[in-house]
Design an enzyme around this catalytic site. Structure first.
Site, PDB file in Angstrom:
ATOM      1  CB  CYS A 137       4.095  -2.539   0.349  1.00 17.96           C
ATOM      2  SG  CYS A 137       3.649  -2.753   1.979  1.00 17.96           S
ATOM      3  CB  CYS A 140       1.854  -5.616  -0.015  1.00 15.21           C
ATOM      4  SG  CYS A 140       1.749  -3.767   0.614  1.00 15.21           S
ATOM      5  CG  ASP A 141       4.373  -5.370  -3.111  1.00 14.10           C
ATOM      6  OD1 ASP A 141       2.994  -6.032  -3.621  1.00 14.10           O
ATOM      7  OD2 ASP A 141       4.131  -4.918  -3.687  1.00 14.10           O
TER       8      ASP A 141
END
Ligand code: NDP
Length: 312
Positions: A137, A140-141
């Site tokens: 992701c 997200c990261d």
């Protein structure tokens, strides 16, 4: 124990749309938003940045913001939301039973909208370095890779989207494609190909993720054209090779296809069990869009409503 009229399992666009329709039909639905199924409450859109293709939002909006709106709208009409995962179900007789870790619920009808989650490569080192360089992701990261070199695996729209997004942070993004062509749509391909920070390595399969024991430091790859192995040094690896349906808890209870997608009666939301309906990605390997998930969630609520009325 009160028997519910309808329980909805899952809180992506399909689940909330089913809830809006079921609540407006006075079925006072109980919706399990889940914690682990599909990654987190709200489903895959919680892992997305800009959603630009949902009709009615000409300026786009953020995935999490969109799910917040879906949730608010479902609650406005009386949906009750439980922040728990459903761990097992029993569809063998009426009323159906739905179990979480803390309680059992009975219900006449069920709408399954548990969505799908990311597929992983399944190579050595992948699990070890998840959260330490390896991710599925970018939204997200990606932030953790400022000024770094990252790899993206995959050749579909998701891979192009991840690669393009990662250029906001990374100094260089290398896309590893196992064929010599991309599967992604033309517009997404062109966007990635014209980006000066993105390069492509073709006919390349990741065979191992290597690291220093704490973080990943690169990957071992096989060129399937020349049959040669090599290593590529990198700080991160984003896997974007597709998804699998979140249907494990329904195994043996309802008909699934070979890949685990719930089988629907064509043109309806009906499953192999009378009174169990389905919407969204857990039954859809083809379209996988927020708007199609919402559409099939709506179908499931209308079908459940009709089915409940026919039993009265
Ligand atoms: P796809 O199934 O479309 O693509 C998966 C890609 O991963 C393919 O290139 C495939 O290679 C590759 N792949 C699969 N397994 C491996 C493996 N083990 N090692 C290396 N590569 C592998 O999945 P996506 O998630 O990209 O997209 C799914 C759907 O969602 C599509 O319909 C897509 O259009 C849509 N989507 C739309 C977006 C948008 O419009 N903004 C964004 C993201 C997704 P191969 O081609 O060789 O099979």
């Amino acid at each position: 124990m009160n028997t519910e009229k309808v329980i909805i399992i899952g809180s992506g666009p399909a689940g909330y749309t089913a809830a809006i329709y079921a609540a407006r039909a006075q079925l006072t639905p109980l919706l399990f938003e889940g914690q682990r199924l599909g990654g987190q409450p709200g489903g895959q859109l919680m892992l997305t940045t800009d959603v630009e293709n949902f009709p009615g939002f000409p300026d786009g909006l953020l995935g999490p913001e969109m799910m917040e709106k879906f949730k608010k709208q479902a609650e406005r009409f009386g949906t009750r939301i439980v922040s728990e995962d459903v761990l097992s179900v029993d569809f063998s007789s009426q009323p159906f039973v739905v179990n979480t870790s803390s309680a059992s619920y009975t219900t006449q009808a069920v709408i399954i909208t548990t969505g799908a989650g990311a597929l992983w490569l399944g190579v050595p080192g992948e699990t070890q370095y998840q959260g330490h360089g390896v991710s599925a992701c970018a939204t997200c990261d990606g932030f953790f890779f400022k000024g770094k070199h990252v790899l993206v695996v995959g050749g579909g729209d998701a891979a192009m989207e991840e690669a393009t997004f990662l250029t906001r942070f990374a100094s260089k993004v290398t896309v590893l494609v196992r064929k010599d062509v991309l599967r992604a749509s033309k517009i997404m391909q062109e966007r990635a190909e014209h980006d000066p920070k993105i390069d492509f390595v073709w006919n390349t399969e990741v065979t191992e993720i290597i690291g220093d024991g704490t973080r990943m430091t690169g990957v071992r790859v096989l060129n399937n054209n020349t049959n040669t192995q090599s290593e590529i040094a990198a700080d991160g690896l984003f896997v974007a090779i597709g998804h699998k349906p979140n249907s494990n808890i329904f195994k043996g209870q309802i008909e699934l296809d070979q890949k685990g997608y719930i089988v629907v009666k064509p043109g309806t939301s009906a499953t192999s069990v009378d009174g169990v309906f389905v919407g969204g990605d857990v039954a859809d390997y083809r379209y996988r869009q927020a708007v199609t998930a919402a559409g099939t969630g709506c179908m499931a609520a209308l079908d459940a409503e009709k089915w409940l009325a026919s039993r009265e």
